[in-house]
Design an enzyme around this catalytic site. Structure first.
Site, PDB file in Angstrom:
ATOM      1  N   CYS A 149       0.851  -1.204   0.000  1.00 49.79           N
ATOM      2  CA  CYS A 149       0.000   0.000   0.000  1.00 49.79           C
ATOM      3  C   CYS A 149       0.886   1.253   0.000  1.00 49.79           C
ATOM      4  O   CYS A 149       1.486   1.575  -1.010  1.00 49.79           O
ATOM      5  CB  CYS A 149      -0.976  -0.040   1.173  1.00 49.79           C
ATOM      6  SG  CYS A 149      -2.351   1.129   0.985  1.00 49.79           S
TER       7      CYS A 149
ATOM      8  N   HIS B  44      -3.597  -5.027   0.303  1.00 49.61           N
ATOM      9  CA  HIS B  44      -3.109  -5.506   1.600  1.00 49.61           C
ATOM     10  C   HIS B  44      -3.149  -7.030   1.641  1.00 49.61           C
ATOM     11  O   HIS B  44      -4.128  -7.620   2.108  1.00 49.61           O
ATOM     12  CB  HIS B  44      -3.957  -4.923   2.742  1.00 49.61           C
ATOM     13  CG  HIS B  44      -3.614  -3.513   3.079  1.00 49.61           C
ATOM     14  ND1 HIS B  44      -2.641  -3.183   4.006  1.00 49.61           N
ATOM     15  CD2 HIS B  44      -4.096  -2.340   2.601  1.00 49.61           C
ATOM     16  CE1 HIS B  44      -2.540  -1.862   4.086  1.00 49.61           C
ATOM     17  NE2 HIS B  44      -3.408  -1.330   3.242  1.00 49.61           N
TER      18      HIS B  44
ATOM     19  N   GLU C  68      -1.733  -9.018   3.584  1.00 50.23           N
ATOM     20  CA  GLU C  68      -1.763  -9.551   4.951  1.00 50.23           C
ATOM     21  C   GLU C  68      -3.181  -9.679   5.502  1.00 50.23           C
ATOM     22  O   GLU C  68      -3.418 -10.401   6.475  1.00 50.23           O
ATOM     23  CB  GLU C  68      -0.912  -8.677   5.888  1.00 50.23           C
ATOM     24  CG  GLU C  68      -1.555  -7.393   6.363  1.00 50.23           C
ATOM     25  CD  GLU C  68      -1.598  -6.270   5.328  1.00 50.23           C
ATOM     26  OE1 GLU C  68      -2.136  -5.204   5.639  1.00 50.23           O
ATOM     27  OE2 GLU C  68      -1.066  -6.474   4.218  1.00 50.23           O
TER      28      GLU C  68
END
Length: 233
Positions: free
Chosen positions: A112, A211, A213
């Site tokens: 990001c 993202h 994660e």
């Protein structure tokens, strides 16, 4: 058994609350560390500091520049717009980390804000408020919710080998990469937004606008940890 490669993750510096305390803290969502651990890496957090980037990068096998506030537009020759929110201390620290990682050939993943900083580090420029360009806020809903965006990767790119031809990804951003010297674009959103970049001259120097994660995309972390393990061998 080979030792687990050490991956350094940049952190936020924000006012936070825990227990009875409300103080400025260096922090990062545990989703980042869990993703790196699941991929086979060992995590060390790298909070903003005035100096020491070269020494720290010399002790890690891989680097992740995490999400967060906007990159200061002065870094790419513009004044801040009304929607831009910066953390100059993070800019200075993370740019120093990127300098050291580039010079040492340390595998690097920008997530990001991290992808945007990679582009600016290379002399690129950002769109300061993406909704003004694409006409919607799907990339960055209000509050603490993630948006979901469909991305398509460039065939033959490194990112494509790690995540496949297309996927739904979670995202939360209102800025986007416009120019990216030294990097190839390796994924786009349906509205044309640049979603991933990679350095063709480096073994692993990748940025993604989403993202990984927070979703089911583990390929990018596996790729980073694998590149870090090879570099450390």
């Amino acid at each position: 058994m080979l030792p687990r490669p050490v991956i350094g993750l940049s952190t936020y510096r924000e006012t936070a609350r825990w227990g009875v305390w409300t103080e400025v803290a260096d922090l990062l969502s545990a989703t980042y560390t869990r993703s790196v651990e699941a991929a086979g890496g060992t995590v060390v957090l790298l909070p903003p500091q005035a100096q020491g980037a070269e020494a720290l990068v010399g002790r890690v096998d891989g680097l992740i520049i995490s999400g967060g506030a906007d990159v200061d537009p002065l870094r790419y020759g513009e004044e801040a717009g009304p929607h831009t929110y910066t953390r100059p201390d993070r800019d200075a620290w993370e740019l120093a980390l990127l300098d050291a990682a580039r010079d040492r050939g340390v595998p690097t993943l920008g997530i990001c804000r991290g992808m945007q900083l990679l582009a600016v580090h290379g002399g690129g420029r950002l769109e300061q408020h993406l909704p003004d360009v694409v006409g919607h806020t799907e990339h960055g809903p209000d509050g603490d919710a993630y948006g979901w965006t469909s991305v398509r990767t460039v065939p033959g790119s490194m990112v494509a080998t790690m995540v496949g031809e297309s996927m739904q990804v979670s995202c939360h951003h209102h800025q986007a990469v416009v120019s990216h010297p030294g990097f190839d674009v390796s994924a786009h959103a349906a509205d044309g937004t640049v979603e991933a970049i990679e350095d063709p001259a480096a073994g692993y120097r990748v940025g993604v606008q989403w993202h990984p994660e927070s979703g089911d995309d583990h390929g990018l972390f596996a790729g980073l940890v694998g590149a870090a393990a090879r570099a450390a061998a």
